[in-house]
Structure formats: structure tokens, C-alpha cells
Write a protein that holds these residues in place. Structure first.
Motif, PDB file in Angstrom:
ATOM      1  N   LEU A 109     -12.603   7.112   4.849  1.00  0.00           N
ATOM      2  CA  LEU A 109     -11.517   6.125   4.802  1.00  0.00           C
ATOM      3  C   LEU A 109     -10.431   6.456   5.827  1.00  0.00           C
ATOM      4  N   ILE A 178      -3.841  10.110   3.866  1.00  0.00           N
ATOM      5  CA  ILE A 178      -4.314   9.235   2.781  1.00  0.00           C
ATOM      6  C   ILE A 178      -4.623  10.047   1.519  1.00  0.00           C
ATOM      7  N   ARG A 243      -0.066  -6.341  18.471  1.00  0.00           N
ATOM      8  CA  ARG A 243      -1.137  -7.327  18.689  1.00  0.00           C
ATOM      9  C   ARG A 243      -1.571  -7.503  20.139  1.00  0.00           C
ATOM     10  N   ARG A 269     -11.845  -1.397   9.940  1.00  0.00           N
ATOM     11  CA  ARG A 269     -11.183  -2.208   8.921  1.00  0.00           C
ATOM     12  C   ARG A 269     -12.044  -2.234   7.665  1.00  0.00           C
TER      13      ARG A 269
ATOM     14  N   GLU B 161      -8.165 -15.209  -2.908  1.00  0.00           N
ATOM     15  CA  GLU B 161      -8.991 -14.139  -3.458  1.00  0.00           C
ATOM     16  C   GLU B 161      -8.195 -12.830  -3.523  1.00  0.00           C
ATOM     17  N   TRP B 226      -7.728   3.888  -9.145  1.00  0.00           N
ATOM     18  CA  TRP B 226      -8.372   3.964  -7.825  1.00  0.00           C
ATOM     19  C   TRP B 226      -8.390   5.415  -7.343  1.00  0.00           C
ATOM     20  N   PRO B 227      -9.432   5.803  -6.554  1.00  0.00           N
ATOM     21  CA  PRO B 227      -9.348   7.098  -5.873  1.00  0.00           C
ATOM     22  C   PRO B 227      -8.136   7.068  -4.929  1.00  0.00           C
ATOM     23  N   GLU B 230      -8.452   5.813  -1.215  1.00  0.00           N
ATOM     24  CA  GLU B 230      -8.707   4.383  -1.138  1.00  0.00           C
ATOM     25  C   GLU B 230      -7.430   3.594  -1.402  1.00  0.00           C
ATOM     26  N   ARG B 232      -4.364   4.633  -0.889  1.00  0.00           N
ATOM     27  CA  ARG B 232      -3.393   4.785   0.202  1.00  0.00           C
ATOM     28  C   ARG B 232      -3.798   3.997   1.428  1.00  0.00           C
ATOM     29  N   ALA B 233      -5.102   3.984   1.739  1.00  0.00           N
ATOM     30  CA  ALA B 233      -5.558   3.193   2.887  1.00  0.00           C
ATOM     31  C   ALA B 233      -5.275   1.710   2.623  1.00  0.00           C
ATOM     32  N   PHE B 234      -5.473   1.279   1.396  1.00  0.00           N
ATOM     33  CA  PHE B 234      -5.267  -0.128   1.047  1.00  0.00           C
ATOM     34  C   PHE B 234      -3.783  -0.501   1.101  1.00  0.00           C
ATOM     35  N   ARG B 236      -1.556   0.895   2.904  1.00  0.00           N
ATOM     36  CA  ARG B 236      -1.189   0.845   4.330  1.00  0.00           C
ATOM     37  C   ARG B 236      -1.543  -0.502   4.941  1.00  0.00           C
ATOM     38  N   ASP B 237      -2.741  -0.992   4.641  1.00  0.00           N
ATOM     39  CA  ASP B 237      -3.164  -2.298   5.161  1.00  0.00           C
ATOM     40  C   ASP B 237      -2.223  -3.409   4.674  1.00  0.00           C
ATOM     41  N   GLU B 240       1.096  -3.207   6.391  1.00  0.00           N
ATOM     42  CA  GLU B 240       1.022  -3.730   7.760  1.00  0.00           C
ATOM     43  C   GLU B 240       1.040  -5.260   7.751  1.00  0.00           C
ATOM     44  N   GLN B 244       4.430  -7.712   9.328  1.00  0.00           N
ATOM     45  CA  GLN B 244       4.107  -8.257  10.649  1.00  0.00           C
ATOM     46  C   GLN B 244       5.343  -8.956  11.220  1.00  0.00           C
TER      47      GLN B 244
END
Lengths: 299, 301
Positions: A109, A178, A243, A269, B161, B226-227, B230, B232-234, B236-237, B240, B244
């Protein structure tokens, strides 16, 4: 049939047609691909039906193969592929999907953070070559950011400020971000986490262009307090991955993408990795030399 | 002259004129400001030469003042405002000695550097902050904007979703996590209780406007069930996505600006300036939030 390259964005990425990479290449073709890499930093080739042998044979045209750090940090029984082939998949050594709490899955990850491959090695990677064997129905893009454009866009004060900065890279730093901790790698692999030094600004040996050498593996800047270094690297990374500087690659089966780790960062991603298979294989070409002087480690 | 609010960004943020907030307010002014906050999430009041007491008095119009965690954890000799713990010291000055800037490796400076990560104030408390009010006394010549991101717009822009998948999620927030991200360890010996992770819903509904927003913050270290990597990565997304450029307003400070924001609907962050040379002295007050509690049964799952 002649090889042609079509630019994909204003700064980065070229789509190549008119060449079959699975067959032996002429010197002229190798030179044309290298020239394309110097200009576009990322090249996309479609319909290249590689197996591991033909991918490695193709890769050797561009230099010495690097052993995969993922393979180095795995026990033999955990490996699915040969040492030179980095396993960028969600499969275990018996080709089964990895479970939610699988250590390798959680480690992988970290590839969702912007990074440059093997920046944690004293001699970091030149090209990475990623071949898509099985792609998920949705998601799983790879994004690339142009570190030359990112450098050029800095103001003069910042260029001066960072000109001589040396950063410290370790795989442990990106994973720590992470919450995958140093101990999770296993005792026998701790040595491989020892930080190495890199220049923050590097110059491409062929084009002479400067670029930002950023990576999630950076843990600090030599001579700076750690929190100040990390906050600054985050700011630079955000600037460098805006971007305008990014090309997002949506994978099709049998795509091969080559990128120059000296001039780009990339990241994976998200996709539904608990239900969809994604099997990508990466060969990596070793760089020419270090970007900074290493301190001598006690034996 | 009556109170007027002019939008300064396509999605949020209003500039308020026609009111002197150094003086006691009428009930209808308070109501107009609250309505403005529900609509704009961030309000900018230029040219308000507030004293500390006046800032506290203005803040008290909108609810119960919160004491700052940094103040609670600081040694008395490091506090610039003595026992006035509800006044947050957002400066680079060295404690009571106002003639000196903090040194490069000063631990308060290290702690404050994490304010450059996107966050929502006091989300590490069981009830996070409602409004925060920040008043500029001294501003540096360059840099140090505060950026705000609209978490309602960020939520609205998600596909259906994703919205459905976020609805049940409970995150865990701690000040330890935001500091850890930049490599600063918050010592827990004396303050263990204040550092314990607290649960919050990831999607919250504003009690007055009824709009949904993403309750994100750099203090998030986990998603329940959650692990950790996973989660933390989520996060972060999502962060972001939520920050924006379209959703962001950057405030360039002038002396005597007061900026007020709703932590339930925006994240914010500080940006870099030459803090080893230039003085920056801002003072913060904040209010306890309402409508952010996660029911105990759910948090315990």
C-alpha cells in the motif's frame, strides 16, 4: 512499420506505436527509445505480449538489471517470480489473492505514495519497465509526475534554497507514513532499511536538465530538524505533483510502460484488490552512480 | 450602516463589513453572523483591532470557549498569556519573552509545524471544535497564508457509491498521529488521557444547515475495523480529493484581520514563512462543537 511517439500531455508521457518489443531490437530502435525517454520521461507501449523471459531480454538493452527489493526482502517460499522481476501483484506465491491483513499487501500500500523506485539504494534506479499481464476491471491506474517541470516551476529563491540539500531515504520512512512499522519487515531484513543519502536536485546525464529528486522514502534533510524537513518535503511534493505535471495511465492488458526514475515520481492508485486480480511485473535498470556521497557505515 | 457579507470564493468564504466587532453585539448581528457561517463556513472580518479580552468577548457570543490543548500541555513559563488558557498562542515568539523568536529546534516550533497539515481543530477531542477565530496582530512580510478547504463541496463531489461506502465509517483521531506524521513525538507521560484516540464519524451532518460534509483531519490515525496502513492510505486519498484547488481558499493575512471558520465544514492549514526571522503573532479562540458526538455503542463496535 516505423516507430512513432505521440505526446500524451504538455510535459510528460509519450505513446509509442509501430514497434514490437518482444522481438530482438536493432541498435537504432534502442537509441530511438532512449531518446524518447529523455524527452518524454515516460513511454507507453500497447499490445506487447511479454512473458518474463522476453521482458528481461528487452530490458537488458538499456543497462544492468537490478534485483527487486521486494524479492530481496522476502523469504524464498514467499516469492512468485525470479529475483530480477518485481512482483507488482496482489497474489501470493501460490497465485491466491492476498488477504486483508497480509503483511505484503499492507507493505505494498506504500506504493500509493508518490515515490521514485529504489531511491533508498545508494545507486538508485534508472528505468522501471512495468508490463500489465492481468488488469482489474476498475481503478489501479499508475500516475506519473514530471520532476523536471516541477523543478523549472519553482521560484528562484526556492531553487537557491534547495540547490545543495541532501536528503535521507529509506523504505522504512515511506511505510512508517502509513503505519507499516519497521518491525513489520521481520528481523532479518532490518539492515536493508538503513538510510542512504541523495541530492534533492539532480541533473540528467544526457539532457542536462535539472529535476527534483523527491520520494516518499525521504525521512529527513541533512542538518534540518526532522519535522521541519518532513513538512518542507510534503510541500515540495505537493507542488511537484500538481495536475499540470501529472499523466495518469489507465492500464490495458499487455501495456508496457517505461519511466525514468531520475526525472519522475509515480504512484499506484486504489482498486478492489480483495476481489480483482492485478498482475503487473516490473523489471528495473540500475542507475549509473550515486547522487550524493554516502557516510561510511561502521561494519 | 448594516452588516454585509460579500462572497470571495465561488463555493464558500464571505467577507464581512459594516460591523465593529470590538464592541458588544446586538442579538440580530449575532444571528446574521451565524447565518453567514452556515452559508459560507469561513468569514473574514477586516480591520478589527481587537484586544485579547475583546476577542474572547466576541467569541462568547457564539457558544462556550474551549481551552487550547497546547496551553494545557505547556509549562507555565512557556505560556504567553498566563492563565488565559482559552487564548491560543499562534505565534513564533518565545513564551513570555516577547523579544525573542523560537529557536530552530524549539519543541513548540516542532509541534506547531504540524499545523501545516490539513486539519480540523480539536478533532482529537471527543467533541471537536465548532468555530475557531483567529486574529492577526503581527504578520510576516511574505508567506504564512492560511488555507481553507470546503468539506461540504468535497463531500458533494463524491460519487454515490463512495458516499454510501463512507457513511458508516468511524475514524480515530489523536494529536499523536498528526505529530507523528512529521516525525515529532508527543510525550504522553503526563498527558496520556488527552492523547488517547477518540472516535468520530467520517461523514457528519451540520446541525443547522443540514448539509453533509467530510470530517477529515491530519489527526486521523485509523478507521475502525480496517488495517491501519489501508486506513491511512485511504484517508490520504480522500484528503487529496477534499483539498483539490477548486475547494480551497488561501487567506493572505493583514494586521487586524479576524477570520472565523466552522471546523465541522472546513479543514485548514498553515503555510510556510521565514519563521526564524519574521515575527508572526496570531491569537486563536475556539468554541466547543455540537453535533459531532459518536454514540458510545457505535464507537465501541
Amino acid at each position: 512499420m516505423t516507430m512513432e511517439i505521440r505526446p500524451l500531455t504538455r510535459f510528460i508521457g509519450g505513446e509509442v506505436s509501430g514497434i514490437d518489443l518482444t522481438r530482438p531490437l536493432s541498435n537504432g530502435h534502442v537509441a530511438a527509445i532512449e531518446a524518447g525517454m529523455d524527452r518524454f520521461a515516460v513511454l507507453v507501449f500497447h499490445d506487447q505480449h511479454f512473458d518474463d523471459e522476453t521482458q528481461l531480454a528487452f530490458s537488458r538493452n538499456f543497462g544492468e538489471l537490478e534485483v527487486s527489493s521486494g524479492a530481496e526482502m522476502s523469504r524464498p517460499e514467499e516469492r512468485r517470480l525470479k529475483m530480477e522481476m518485481a512482483d507488482i501483484s496482489n497474489l501470493d506465491s501460490r497465485n491466491r489473492l492476498r488477504r486483508p491483513d497480509d503483511r505484503k499487501r499492507l507493505n505494498a500500500l506504500g506504493n500509493q505514495l508518490w515515490h521514485s523506485d529504489a531511491s533508498f539504494r545508494a545507486i538508485p534506479a534508472k528505468y522501471s519497465m512495468l508490463s500489465a499481464r492481468i488488469v482489474p476491471a476498475r481503478g489501479g491506474n499508475t500516475e506519473f509526475a514530471d520532476m523536471r517541470a516541477a523543478y523549472d516551476a519553482l521560484d528562484d529563491d526556492t531553487k537557491t534554497e534547495i540547490a545543495d540539500l541532501i536528503t535521507e531515504h529509506s523504505n522504512a520512512y515511506s511505510r512508517e507514513t502509513i503505519g507499516f512499522m519497521r518491525d513489520d519487515y521481520g528481523q532479518e531484513f532490518q539492515d536493508r532499511l538503513r538510510p542512504v543519502r541523495q541530492s534533492l536536485v539532480r541533473t540528467h546525464p544526457v539532457t542536462g536538465r535539472r529535476s527534483l529528486y523527491l520520494s516518499a522514502h525521504i525521512g529527513t534533510i541533512i542538518g534540518w530538524p526532522v519535522p521541519e524537513a518532513r513538512a518542507f518535503i510534503r510541500d515540495l511534493t505537493e507542488h511537484a505533483t500538481q495536475r499540470e505535471f501529472v499523466y495518469a495511465h489507465q492500464w490495458k492488458q499487455w501495456d508496457l510502460v517505461i519511466w525514468d526514475n531520475r526525472t519522475t515520481m509515480h504512484r499506484a492508485r486504489r482498486y478492489n484488490d480483495l476481489t480483482d486480480i492485478r498482475d503487473m511485473r516490473r523489471s528495473t535498470i540500475r542507475g549509473d552512480g550515486p547522487t550524493a556521497e554516502q557516510i561510511q557505515q561502521a561494519a | 450602516m448594516g452588516i454585509e457579507i460579500r462572497p470571495v470564493h465561488p463555493l464558500f468564504v464571505g467577507e464581512v463589513t459594516g460591523i465593529d466587532i470590538t464592541r458588544p453585539l446586538f442579538a440580530d448581528d449575532v444571528a446574521a453572523i451565524e447565518a453567514g457561517m452556515d452559508q459560507y463556513a469561513v468569514l473574514v472580518f477586516p480591520d478589527q483591532p481587537l484586544t485579547d479580552d475583546q476577542q474572547c468577548a466576541f467569541t462568547a457570543n457564539f457558544g462556550e470557549l474551549e481551552v487550547t490543548l497546547a496551553g494545557q500541555m505547556a509549562k507555565p513559563e512557556h505560556r504567553r498569556f498566563g492563565d488565559k488558557l482559552e487564548l491560543g498562542d499562534i505565534s513564533n515568539l518565545d513564551g513570555a519573552n516577547e523579544s525573542r523568536l523560537r529557536a530552530r529546534d524549539d519543541s513548540r516550533r516542532m509541534y506547531a509545524l504540524a499545523n501545516r497539515l490539513w486539519h480540523s481543530d480539536a478533532s482529537f477531542r471527543a467533541v471537536g471544535a465548532g468555530y475557531t477565530l483567529l486574529h492577526a496582530r503581527i504578520v510576516p512580510s511574505k508567506g504564512a497564508d492560511t488555507q481553507f478547504a470546503d468539506m461540504r463541496a468535497a463531500y458533494d463531489a463524491l460519487d454515490d457509491e463512495t458516499k454510501a461506502s463512507l457513511e458508516p465509517l468511524i475514524t480515530e483521531h489523536s494529536i499523536i498521529h498528526s505529530r507523528e506524521q512529521i516525525g515529532f513525538e508527543v510525550r504522553s507521560d503526563e498527558n496520556a488521557d488527552r492523547l488517547k484516540p477518540v472516535p468520530h464519524r467520517l461523514v457528519i451532518t451540520h446541525p443547522k444547515s443540514g448539509r453533509k460534509s467530510l470530517y477529515l483531519s491530519s489527526h486521523i490515525g485509523a478507521i475502525q475495523g480496517w488495517p491501519v496502513p489501508e486506513a491511512r492510505a485511504f484517508i490520504r486519498d480522500l484528503t487529496e480529493h477534499a483539498t483539490q484547488p477548486e475547494f480551497v481558499y488561501a487567506h493572505k493575512w493583514k494586521v487586524n484581520d479576524l477570520v472565523m471558520w466552522d471546523n465541522r465544514t472546513v479543514m485548514h492549514r498553515a503555510t510556510r514563512f521565514n519563521d526564524l526571522k519574521d515575527v508572526r503573532d496570531l491569537r486563536r479562540t475556539s468554541l466547543k462543537g455540537v453535533g459531532l458526538e459518536v454514540p458510545h455503542a457505535m464507537a465501541a463496535e
